[in-house]
Design a protein around this motif. Structure first.
Motif, PDB file in Angstrom:
ATOM      1  N   ASN A  61       0.839  -1.185   0.000  1.00  0.00           N
ATOM      2  CA  ASN A  61       0.000   0.000   0.000  1.00  0.00           C
ATOM      3  C   ASN A  61       0.880   1.242   0.000  1.00  0.00           C
ATOM      4  O   ASN A  61       1.712   1.420   0.890  1.00  0.00           O
ATOM      5  N   VAL A  62       0.706   2.099  -0.980  1.00  0.00           N
ATOM      6  CA  VAL A  62       1.525   3.310  -1.082  1.00  0.00           C
ATOM      7  C   VAL A  62       1.450   4.126   0.201  1.00  0.00           C
ATOM      8  O   VAL A  62       2.429   4.722   0.633  1.00  0.00           O
ATOM      9  N   GLU A  63       0.275   4.131   0.830  1.00  0.00           N
ATOM     10  CA  GLU A  63       0.142   4.922   2.054  1.00  0.00           C
ATOM     11  C   GLU A  63       1.152   4.473   3.106  1.00  0.00           C
ATOM     12  O   GLU A  63       1.775   5.295   3.770  1.00  0.00           O
ATOM     13  N   ASN A  64       1.315   3.164   3.219  1.00  0.00           N
ATOM     14  CA  ASN A  64       2.271   2.670   4.211  1.00  0.00           C
ATOM     15  C   ASN A  64       3.704   2.977   3.823  1.00  0.00           C
ATOM     16  O   ASN A  64       4.609   2.894   4.650  1.00  0.00           O
ATOM     17  N   MET A  65       3.913   3.284   2.569  1.00  0.00           N
ATOM     18  CA  MET A  65       5.264   3.622   2.130  1.00  0.00           C
ATOM     19  C   MET A  65       5.573   5.080   2.447  1.00  0.00           C
ATOM     20  O   MET A  65       6.696   5.525   2.274  1.00  0.00           O
ATOM     21  N   LEU A  66       4.566   5.828   2.875  1.00  0.00           N
ATOM     22  CA  LEU A  66       4.777   7.231   3.214  1.00  0.00           C
ATOM     23  C   LEU A  66       4.905   7.442   4.718  1.00  0.00           C
ATOM     24  O   LEU A  66       5.325   8.503   5.170  1.00  0.00           O
ATOM     25  N   THR A  67       4.519   6.422   5.479  1.00  0.00           N
ATOM     26  CA  THR A  67       4.504   6.558   6.936  1.00  0.00           C
ATOM     27  C   THR A  67       5.826   7.109   7.445  1.00  0.00           C
ATOM     28  O   THR A  67       6.893   6.591   7.115  1.00  0.00           O
ATOM     29  N   GLY A  68       5.752   8.160   8.225  1.00  0.00           N
ATOM     30  CA  GLY A  68       6.948   8.699   8.871  1.00  0.00           C
ATOM     31  C   GLY A  68       7.811   9.570   7.983  1.00  0.00           C
ATOM     32  O   GLY A  68       8.812  10.104   8.427  1.00  0.00           O
ATOM     33  N   LYS A  69       7.436   9.692   6.722  1.00  0.00           N
ATOM     34  CA  LYS A  69       8.316  10.415   5.802  1.00  0.00           C
ATOM     35  C   LYS A  69       7.895  11.861   5.579  1.00  0.00           C
ATOM     36  O   LYS A  69       8.683  12.672   5.127  1.00  0.00           O
ATOM     37  N   LEU A  70       6.645  12.150   5.855  1.00  0.00           N
ATOM     38  CA  LEU A  70       6.138  13.486   5.579  1.00  0.00           C
ATOM     39  C   LEU A  70       5.644  14.098   6.889  1.00  0.00           C
ATOM     40  O   LEU A  70       4.724  13.563   7.497  1.00  0.00           O
ATOM     41  N   PRO A  71       6.226  15.186   7.314  1.00  0.00           N
ATOM     42  CA  PRO A  71       5.753  15.784   8.553  1.00  0.00           C
ATOM     43  C   PRO A  71       4.293  16.188   8.436  1.00  0.00           C
ATOM     44  O   PRO A  71       3.893  16.782   7.437  1.00  0.00           O
ATOM     45  N   GLY A  72       3.514  15.827   9.425  1.00  0.00           N
ATOM     46  CA  GLY A  72       2.109  16.223   9.433  1.00  0.00           C
ATOM     47  C   GLY A  72       1.185  15.245   8.735  1.00  0.00           C
ATOM     48  O   GLY A  72      -0.023  15.372   8.819  1.00  0.00           O
ATOM     49  N   VAL A  73       1.738  14.272   8.047  1.00  0.00           N
ATOM     50  CA  VAL A  73       0.887  13.258   7.423  1.00  0.00           C
ATOM     51  C   VAL A  73       0.830  12.076   8.372  1.00  0.00           C
ATOM     52  O   VAL A  73       1.849  11.484   8.698  1.00  0.00           O
ATOM     53  N   ARG A  74      -0.350  11.777   8.862  1.00  0.00           N
ATOM     54  CA  ARG A  74      -0.503  10.802   9.932  1.00  0.00           C
ATOM     55  C   ARG A  74      -1.081   9.510   9.371  1.00  0.00           C
ATOM     56  O   ARG A  74      -2.197   9.491   8.852  1.00  0.00           O
ATOM     57  N   ILE A  75      -0.317   8.465   9.479  1.00  0.00           N
ATOM     58  CA  ILE A  75      -0.742   7.193   8.905  1.00  0.00           C
ATOM     59  C   ILE A  75      -0.650   6.113   9.962  1.00  0.00           C
ATOM     60  O   ILE A  75       0.385   5.960  10.606  1.00  0.00           O
ATOM     61  N   SER A  76      -1.732   5.395  10.187  1.00  0.00           N
ATOM     62  CA  SER A  76      -1.687   4.212  11.035  1.00  0.00           C
ATOM     63  C   SER A  76      -2.195   3.050  10.214  1.00  0.00           C
ATOM     64  O   SER A  76      -3.244   3.141   9.594  1.00  0.00           O
ATOM     65  N   GLN A  77      -1.442   2.002  10.242  1.00  0.00           N
ATOM     66  CA  GLN A  77      -1.881   0.799   9.524  1.00  0.00           C
ATOM     67  C   GLN A  77      -2.640  -0.073  10.495  1.00  0.00           C
ATOM     68  O   GLN A  77      -2.162  -0.344  11.592  1.00  0.00           O
TER      69      GLN A  77
END
Lengths: 1186, 629
Positions: free
Chosen positions: A280-296
């Motif tokens: 999932n592309v979203e999980n590939m962004l986790t932690g990489k963009l400040p302010g983008v909050r992703i929990s799998q």
């Protein structure tokens, strides 16, 4: 390999890597090239041609005579004339020859070698014959003197050579910090239009005035400026850019240079995205963009269940290649060029849908001059992360006995010691359900093949992707497959008109057994260790169990049927861009896009037998499950279209006033339609044809039938003065069909400004501050909307058939005359004033770059105030009104927080490393929340949500556990007669001696208002952080991403909170660590009973799920991804005709540090904790550039 | 330049086309599409009937109406049955309030709106009256559901609008309990007057259905007037809870008269000469002359889970079973069983030794047919199988008789000595003296853990014996639920008769009428007939009602309206019957004892009225909460 080839057959040189000429001479291919359409065939054919190229015997150039003359002609003209009279073909870099003009040569007959020596005599070029090809290249150790000398010796007196010499030739080699040559680096002379670029070996050649300055720039690397100071050779080591100020960032409806950005925009490029390997592309962004909050929340193949938001704002608008599209999860990550996240008022150009921020995804395009065929593939194994273990027979019986003894009226043992001993001494064997259901490992693999390239007239990027992810079920019947095809083609039709066609097709399929994952876990966790998977352990008979489910049957499609979810997307857009004549910098563009998404699902509920074994009679009696067999099919389609026309203006006045503007009109339509059908099956054939008309269903999902239209007029004006004072104003006049005619249109303005202090003279001239490369202050403010309100609340009427009907609960109809008659449903009372809610977004930030990239800091604070949030007065109007109330724009809230991003990058010798970290904090409070007044002021205070955080979790405090009967007897608060040592003591918060609802107080953060856990999904953590470490050394590279979250609490429900949650079912093994009497047969209520302390209370005592005993801190830090790669040395790969080869090992979620036990900390407690687990994965990857 | 021109033309034409945003909804239907056709009216009716607060297979004390989860049903609250999940009593309040007023609004809207469309039906008054009558019946039915829970509630008799009416107007106060019953009577009278004698469609109301409702509601009102002790007045002196005692007779009389209306139009079901079989069939025969108002189910559109939830353990489909276990207390109400002097079941001889039976059913040989059609006895036959209920095997000596396993009134576990039992259905067989193998517990229990009958009995009433074990699944049952049957009307009538007789009313020979009604019921049940009207007491009538209407969600309301629940259920442990196999005798004996779960139940007298849901009180400050909450 980046040499240009010229052929006499072509009017204009076409930039293409050096390939076989014969290939390009094919007329068909030529035509295809002209119209700018490149097919896959070519791309596959090209390397094949290369591989099979054979040496050709040829004449030496000194033996072939030509008769040519030149009259103010170019070097290229000269080559063409030679080609016309000889078997030779020239190969050269356009950059190196294009400035050599005004050649004059009287007509004469000479051999080719002589001609070349004459015409190249005053250039820095030399030549070499290879078969029938003549390579033109920069001379090694070239100096003006020696060349002139050579020329003199060869020159013929009867020919007058006139040549306009260039000022000063400079050459050199550009490498990266590992010493590898960089191809395609742009080398320009500062302040002029003169430019060149490096070839495949990193060499360049350029004409420069003696006092000139060279500028080296390359995407992703820091731009370098070098004053010539009379030198003729300048070798350059390019460093990866840290500040990436030169980076061009995709913004709403356009791009901007990062240096002049005034909004809070974060972006990542493909390189950074691909360091993580996940489905999932979203999980590939986790932690990489400040302010983008992703929990799998789950790694279930095809489920893509994540929470994904920007700064806690809610579901963001996703724009893929300029078009709102919702299939981010299904994109092939290899196709993505960059992802930009608009976190503040810079999103306001998206108007009524922008309030939650916007994610802009741009896919790759071909670049002129580079043909690249790239293969990337990974193969990996997944391992479930955080699964609890099950009770064994002895422990289950022990805990069951405890449960039954736990009765103040007198308990009894369910199992005698003899029963237990049978399992202890091995007479009977505890059933091991876990391995019968779950595989510890599952495969996943992903492959992508892409080709890109082009000329200055046409470019293309096409790719083919495949992904497969397996699930953990032993049966292998849970899996996900995806195929992606993309073709992005740009073609310059005339000098001013450019056309672009982007087409993407995605097809995916999720296969699963008929039972959903959560129900399989629920079943698995309940199974008694004393009953076996198979009746009488006979594998021919799946055992019937206490609860009538058998997870070993549930996981198997062969036994219990299956579900298949198919989705197909075709997404296309076509645009024309026209550079307007007369007004420099004015561009007109039109874009039309048509997307089509369809889902086609099939569910086969198959009847099957479970067996009871009766040892007394040695018989197996079947119990039919899931009878009758049923087949369900559904189909839905969601077409959408979008039309955009825009005018874009960009001009630099007087070299200081940079002005740009945009005016755009957009219109989009989304619609949906669907139907489904099901039949009970007469034959065991998984098709509708095998069903009976009795009990058949044919219907549709009423909410899936819709059409909605948005229209918008967008304007944006940017101004900057010397890139020092920056200002931007934008607006969108936006309309949405979801609202009543008088409320359809809204105006959404935004403004932002920036001040690049580092460009002020006082800073530039201060040596003390010279370490500061860039210091920018910026602020933005804007108004946005959110039209997520349900449609048509301004109309009253009926739904038919009634929506929300449920045959198992309140049916949407009634049985009259023996037939089911659909009923009407009542819509809510109309609200003629309903409209979108608005968000006023403020952001202020500082960007600071120091020591040439050694340290970069970005800090942002933000604040979003929303007004007109939808709520119903139902909360305050008496129910005696008797009607559903419409939503009204009543509530308001405020979300605020801050983000910090820090980066550091350095190179020490051949070792390069980078560290970048980010931290974000967000919290939302209600400002105004419509609610009823409570009966008394205490209750009012308790219930009040106004001006209060929206995530306050109310519960009981903990005062530990009772240690003994004395403890219980001396309890200051009232205790019930069933209380035992080990029982949880709730805190008497108000000190009145009674534990009741008045002792509730905030104990944690996580739930909106007073919603209790289990009934809702908790809010995501308040704090997210990420830390990326990168390093390169020679051919090795390493990338590690640590990611974590804090200020998050969970409380586990049902079987995670207690064993035997379901009637006599089993449970999880952690509960053996409990308080219990030393003698299991002793009456626990006897004060003389000796107790053995444990972590949990005596079986049967359960902590309140909202008490501090249950609420646990779910903060975590995890090694989200780790990648180690090795790129084979160029000298090896180039020999094989391959540009680069990289191997890598990648791990996902490898290490986790958390206080949460038995489950993954990201694993939610909704769905009662039975959600399919997350995965750790270990992958091996290969990436090849041909 | 041409392209620019075109672009501008496109641009301008698009911008001028503004009303693109006025997209009509694809899925919303307007008033006239509903009211102008019979099919539209039927859809409206289907909506109202589906929302009707019918306490059927989908009504429970913890989930309220229309929930498949029937586990904590009110028959396990009333003392008729128990199950392992009901270990404590609550007030049974499920907050039925907002849904009631939604339905009332829909009925009001129908009554107000239909006349506007009368031209569409050629002003056919008979037709229009029938429909209005149905809406009034529905409204009355709903108010009855409210008043029996909360006492006086606000009467809303026309559609309220918001926005439009002020918050002050929308905040209504409670009417008196008597006013609500009067309003119900008025609606019923109107429905009786205007409706036809036959329903427009099977499943809908007619004039007699309205009469049956009136009979039931008025009897309830009479009982409140006579027995209620809880009084509540508002500031204006309105009698919110309680009805003046002097109104009792007029309500009983109204009930009696309403019951009388049905006479001759309905009768007790006597299709099968076998009284046991007849009584069992009564609940399934769709052509029964006893059925007055029936709620139908239809798989798969609208289903319930009664069979799956209550099926004896040995016939479990995957999952549930055994959630309604009739108590021995209930069984002991019936005739035809050996009894001790105190009315309890006789299981021991004069010496205190267990009486041995060759077959378990021998104990029930002479049981009243109605009882056997209501419960499944241990060893009884159901769905072609013997329902095998055995607590354990007694392995001790039998010579000289078997002494009591536990003392009287003992609530603890059996001693393990001389007993073989099983913890679950996965049994280890015990070898009997003759060498044959026998499971310690029966196929349907009793086990020491898990799900099984807690009392020795299973429920038979309403269980669909034609279904196979494969159908014992949740959401697979679709037998109908009889809302009003003529037996209930007869019992209403007998009770009203007796109350009027007891109050000295003599305009009719009420005692004789009650006697006739009760004997009609007893005759059909196969019970002993009363010989003389003077044998009647209020208790005989009440017990007859408990027996006849058992497990029909009636008793809980009856013991509440008689205000006897707090006496009947006071620290109560229910009695159960455990069959044991005496290995050395080859015969069965029965141990009648207090329930092994040790669940003690107490009915709190404040529960006679349920609390108005808390949220409603805060939304409407004019509402006054019932006392004790």
């Amino acid at each position: 390999m980046n040499l240009s080839l010229i052929s006499k057959k072509f009017q204009k040189p076409i930039e293409f890597p050096c390939k076989q000429r014969s290939f390009f001479e094919k007329p068909l291919i030529k035509n295809l090239m002209r119209i700018g359409v490149i097919t896959v065939t070519i791309l596959i054919a090209t390397p094949v041609q290369l591989l099979f190229a054979l040496p050709v015997r040829s004449q030496p150039i000194g033996q072939v005579e030509v008769k040519i003359g030149l009259k103010n002609e170019t070097l290229v003209d000269a080559f063409q004339k030679i080609e016309a009279q000889s078997p030779f073909h020239f190969m050269y870099r356009n950059e190196e020859v294009k400035n050599i003009k005004n050649l004059n040569l009287p007509v004469s007959q000479k051999n080719v070698e002589q001609v070349l020596k004459i015409i190249l005599s005053k250039t820095s070029l030399t030549f070499r014959q290879v078969n029938n090809q003549i390579l033109i290249m920069p001379a090694k150790n070239w100096s003006t003197e020696s060349a002139l000398k050579d020329a003199t010796t060869i020159s013929l007196t009867d020919h007058i050579l006139t040549y306009t010499p260039v000022a000063n030739n400079v050459h050199g080699k550009v490498t990266n910090t590992s010493g590898e040559p960089l191809a395609g680096v742009s080398v320009t002379v500062k302040g002029t239009a003169t430019g060149s670029s490096t070839d495949g070996a990193g060499n360049y050649l350029i004409d420069v005035p003696k006092n000139g300055t060279l500028v080296f720039s390359f995407v992703g690397y820091a731009t370098k400026e070098v004053p010539l100071n009379g030198r003729s050779e300048i070798n350059m080591v390019m460093e990866l850019s840290v500040s990436s100020l030169e980076q061009v960032v995709v913004v709403g409806y356009g791009t901007q240079k990062k240096a002049t950005l005034t909004g809070a925009i974060s972006s990542v490029t493909s390189r950074d995205i691909l360091t993580t390997t996940n489905e999932n592309v979203e999980n590939m962004l986790t932690g990489k963009l400040p302010g983008v909050r992703i929990s799998q929340q789950s790694s279930e193949p095809g489920s893509f269940s994540n929470t994904f938001d920007i700064r806690g704002f809610g579901t963001p608008l996703i724009i893929i290649d300029g078009v709102p599209r919702s299939n981010m999860e299904q994109l092939d990550p290899n196709d993505i060029e960059s992802i930009s996240v608009l976190k503040d008022a810079s999103a306001a150009v998206y108007g009524v849908r922008a309030a939650n921020g916007v994610v802009l995804i741009t896919t790759k395009h071909g670049k002129a001059g580079t043909l690249q065929l790239t293969y990337t593939g990974t193969v990996g194994v997944q391992h479930p992360s955080g699964l609890p273990t099950l009770l064994n027979a002895v422990d289950w019986m022990t805990l069951m006995n405890e449960q039954q003894m736990h009765n103040p009226n007198g308990g009894s043992l369910a199992f005698s010691q003899a029963d237990i001993d049978q399992y202890k001494n091995g007479t009977k064997k505890s059933a091991d359900w876990f391995p019968a259901v779950i595989n510890p490992y599952a495969m996943q693999t992903e492959h992508n093949l892409s080709a890109s390239g082009g000329t200055d007239k046409a470019s293309y990027y096409i790719s083919l992707g495949y992904l497969r992810q397996d699930g953990f079920w032993k049966s292998g019947d849970l899996n996900y497959k995806r195929y992606n095809v993309r073709s992005n083609i740009t073609s310059k039709i005339t000098k001013r008109l450019t056309a672009q066609l982007m087409v993407s097709a995605i097809m995916d399929q999720k296969n699963q057994p008929y039972a959903d994952s959560w129900s399989i876990f629920k079943s698995l966790w309940r199974q008694l260790p004393t009953q076996s998977v198979y009746a009488n352990n006979n594998p021919e008979y799946l055992g019937n169990t206490l609860d009538g489910t058998n997870p070993a049957a549930m996981i198997s499609s062969d036994v219990s049927g299956y579900k298949i979810f198919n989705n197909k997307w075709v997404q296309s857009s076509f645009s024309l861009t026209y550079d307007m004549p007369f007004i420099n910098g004015l561009q007109a563009k039109g874009l039309y896009s048509y997307d089509y998404n369809m889902s086609d699902d099939k569910q086969y509920q198959k009847a099957f037998n479970l067996y009871n074994y009766d040892a007394a009679t040695n018989t197996y009696t079947p119990v039919v499950s899931q009878s009758p067999s049923n087949l369900y099919r559904s189909f839905s389609e969601n077409p959408s279209s979008l039309l955009q026309v825009s005018l874009n203006y960009n001009h630099l006045f007087n070299k200081v006033h940079n002005v740009s503007g945009l005016l755009l009109y957009e219109e989009s339509t989304q619609s949906g339609d669907n139907f489904y059908a099901s039949r009970d099956l007469t034959l065991q054939v998984d098709q509708l044809i095998a069903g009976s008309a009795l009990n058949q269903v044919g219907y549709m999902n009423v909410n899936g039938l819709y059409k909605q239209v948005n229209e918008g007029l967008v304007g944006r004006f940017n101004y900057d003065y010397k890139s020092k004072y920056l200002a931007e104003f934008s607006f969108r006049y936006d309309g949405s069909s979801k609202f009543p005619p008088a409320r359809q249109w809204g105006f959404f303005p935004a403004a932002s400004a920036g001040w690049v202090i580092s460009k002020e003279n006082f800073m530039r001239n201060s040596s003390a501050l010279s370490f500061i490369d860039n210091l920018k202050l910026r602020a933005s403010y804007g108004k946005m909307g959110d039209d997520a309100a349900s449609s048509y609340q301004f109309i009253s009427g009926y739904t038919y058939p009634a929506s929300g009907g449920n045959s198992q609960a309140l049916a949407g109809g009634y049985v009259l005359d023996g037939n089911f008659v659909n009923s009407i449903g009542f819509t809510n009372l109309p609200n003629p004033d309903i409209t979108w809610y608005t968000a006023n977004m403020f952001d202020a930030g500082v960007d600071l770059d120091m020591w040439h990239g050694l340290l970069g800091v970005t800090v942002d604070v933000f604040n979003r105030n929303r007004h007109g949030l939808l709520a119903t007065e139902l909360l305050s109007l008496p129910s005696t009104l008797g009607a559903g109330l419409p939503q009204e724009n009543l509530n308001s809230d405020q979300t605020s927080g801050f983000e910090v991003a820090i980066s550091h990058k350095n190179t020490i010798g051949k070792f390069g490393y980078s560290v970048s970290g980010n931290f974000s904090y967000t919290r939302t409070r209600w400002i105004n929340y419509i609610q009823s007044t409570a009966g008394n002021s205490y209750q009012n205070w308790l219930d009040n949500l106004n001006n209060r955080y929206n995530d306050i979790w109310w519960g009981y405090g903990s005062a530990g556990q009772y240690q003994s009967f004395t403890n219980i007897i001396n309890s200051p608060t009232f205790v019930s007669r069933s209380t035992l040592p080990g029982d949880y003591i709730e805190q008497d918060w108000n000190g009145d001696g009674v534990i009741d609802a008045n002792d509730l107080h905030p104990v944690a953060i996580g739930y909106n208002g007073k919603v209790s856990q289990g009934s809702a999904t908790p809010n995501p953590p308040l704090i997210y952080f990420g830390l990326t470490l990168g390093a390169t050394y020679k051919g090795f590279d390493l990338n590690a991403l640590f990611q974590g979250a804090a200020m998050v609490w969970i409380s586990y429900p049902e079987l995670l909170a207690q064993p035997f949650y379901f009637n006599g079912g089993s449970g999880l093994s952690q509960f053996t660590n409990d308080w219990h009497p030393a003698d299991p047969a002793a009456d626990p209520y006897d004060p003389n009973t000796r107790w053995i302390p444990g972590y949990y209370a005596y079986t049967g005592s359960v902590a309140d799920p909202n008490s501090e005993q249950s609420v646990r801190n779910a903060s975590y830090l995890r090694l989200k991804s780790l990648e180690i790669g090795y790129t084979l040395p160029k000298r090896l790969t180039l020999k094989a005709g391959i540009n680069s080869v990289r191997f890598y090992l990648n791990g996902y979620d490898l290490l986790t540090f958390t206080g949460i036990k038995y489950v993954d900390p990201e694993h939610p407690s909704d769905l009662y904790g039975y959600v399919y687990p997350l995965n750790k994965s270990y992958n091996i990857g290969l990436s090849v550039d041909f | 330049m041409k392209i620019i021109k075109y672009l501008f033309i496109v641009c301008i034409s698009l911008l001028s086309a503004c009303n693109k945003l006025n997209v009509p909804p694809l899925n919303i239907i307007k008033d006239q599409d509903i009211f102008n056709s019979v099919n539209g009216i039927t859809a409206y009716m289907a909506r109202m009937y589906s929302q009707l607060p019918i306490e059927d297979f989908k009504y429970s004390a913890d989930h309220g109406f229309n929930n498949w989860n029937y586990i904590k049903n009110i028959n396990t609250y009333s003392g008729e049955g128990v199950n392992k999940n009901v270990t404590v009593l609550t007030n049974g309040n499920t907050g039925y309030w907002a849904d009631a007023y939604t339905l009332i609004r829909e009925a009001n809207y129908f009554i107000q709106t239909l006349p506007k469309y009368s031209a569409d039906y050629n002003n056919n008054q008979t037709q229009l009256n029938q429909w209005i009558g149905e809406a009034r019946f529905i409204r009355a039915f709903t108010y009855f559901a409210l008043v029996k829970r909360y006492g006086g509630v606000p009467i809303i008799d026309s559609v309220q609008y918001y926005p439009g009416e002020s918050l002050n107007e929308l905040q209504v106060s409670r009417n008196s309990e008597e006013e609500v019953y009067d309003y119900i009577a008025q609606d019923c009278d109107s429905a009786i007057k205007y409706m036809n004698a036959t329903s427009e469609q099977k499943g809908r109301a007619n004039k007699y259905v309205a009469a049956a409702l009136k009979s039931t509601a008025m009897l309830f009102a009479g009982s409140i007037a006579k027995y209620n002790q809880i009084q509540l007045f508002d500031n204006s002196g309105k009698h919110l809870l309680g009805i003046p005692a002097n109104k009792a007779d007029s309500f009983f009389k109204a009930s009696y008269e309403a019951s009388l209306l049905l006479e001759g139009h309905y009768s007790l079901y006597r299709a099968n000469p076998d009284k046991y079989q007849n009584y069992e069939n009564l609940f399934f025969d769709d052509n029964s002359p006893e059925n007055i108002f029936v709620k139908y189910y239809h798989y798969p559109d609208v289903v319930h889970s009664y069979d799956a939830l209550e099926v004896p353990f040995q016939q479990t489909g995957p999952g549930y079973s055994s959630y309604l276990n009739p108590t021995l207390n209930f069984v002991e109400l019936f005739d035809g069983l050996p009894k001790n002097a105190d009315g309890t079941l006789k299981t021991k001889d004069a010496n205190g030794k267990y009486i041995l039976y060759q077959h378990r059913m021998d104990l029930f040989a002479n049981a009243e047919p109605r009882l056997r059609a209501t419960v499944i006895f241990p060893g009884d036959e159901f769905r072609g199988q013997q329902i095998d209920v055995r607590r354990g095997i007694y392995t001790g000596p039998v010579a000289g008789g078997i002494s009591s396993l536990i003392p009287d009134g003992y609530t603890g576990p059996y001693s393990a000595a001389n007993l073989v039992t099983s913890s679950s259905s996965k049994q280890t067989p015990y070898t009997l003296p003759d060498g044959t193998k026998m499971n310690p517990a029966g196929l349907s229990g009793v086990f020491t853990s898990g799900v099984y009958t807690r009392t020795g009995f299973y429920i038979r009433k309403y269980m669909d014996s034609t279904k196979t074990q494969a159908d014992m699944l949740l959401h697979h049952s679709d037998q109908h639920w009889i809302v009003f049957r003529y037996a209930e009307i007869l019992l209403n009538r007998a009770e009203a008769d007796y109350e009027l007789y007891a109050d000295g009313q003599t305009d009719v020979n009420y005692l004789q009428d009650a006697f006739n009604c009760i004997n009609d019921i007893r005759d059909r049940a196969g019970a002993t007939l009363l010989a003389d009207p003077n044998e009647l007491t209020i208790d005989t009538i009440r017990i007859e009602r408990k027996k006849e209407l058992a497990f029909e969600n009636d008793t809980w309301w009856d013991i509440k309206r008689w205000r006897v629940a707090d006496q009947e259920i006071n620290n109560k442990i229910y009695r159960i019957l455990n069959p044991f196999y005496a290995a050395n005798a080859g015969e069965y004996f029965f141990d009648a004892r207090l329930e092994e779960n040790n669940a003690r139940f107490t009915f709190n007298p404040i529960w006679y009225y349920e609390p108005i849901p808390g949220g409603e009180l805060t939304k409407d400050p004019k509402l006054i909460q019932n006392p004790g909450y």
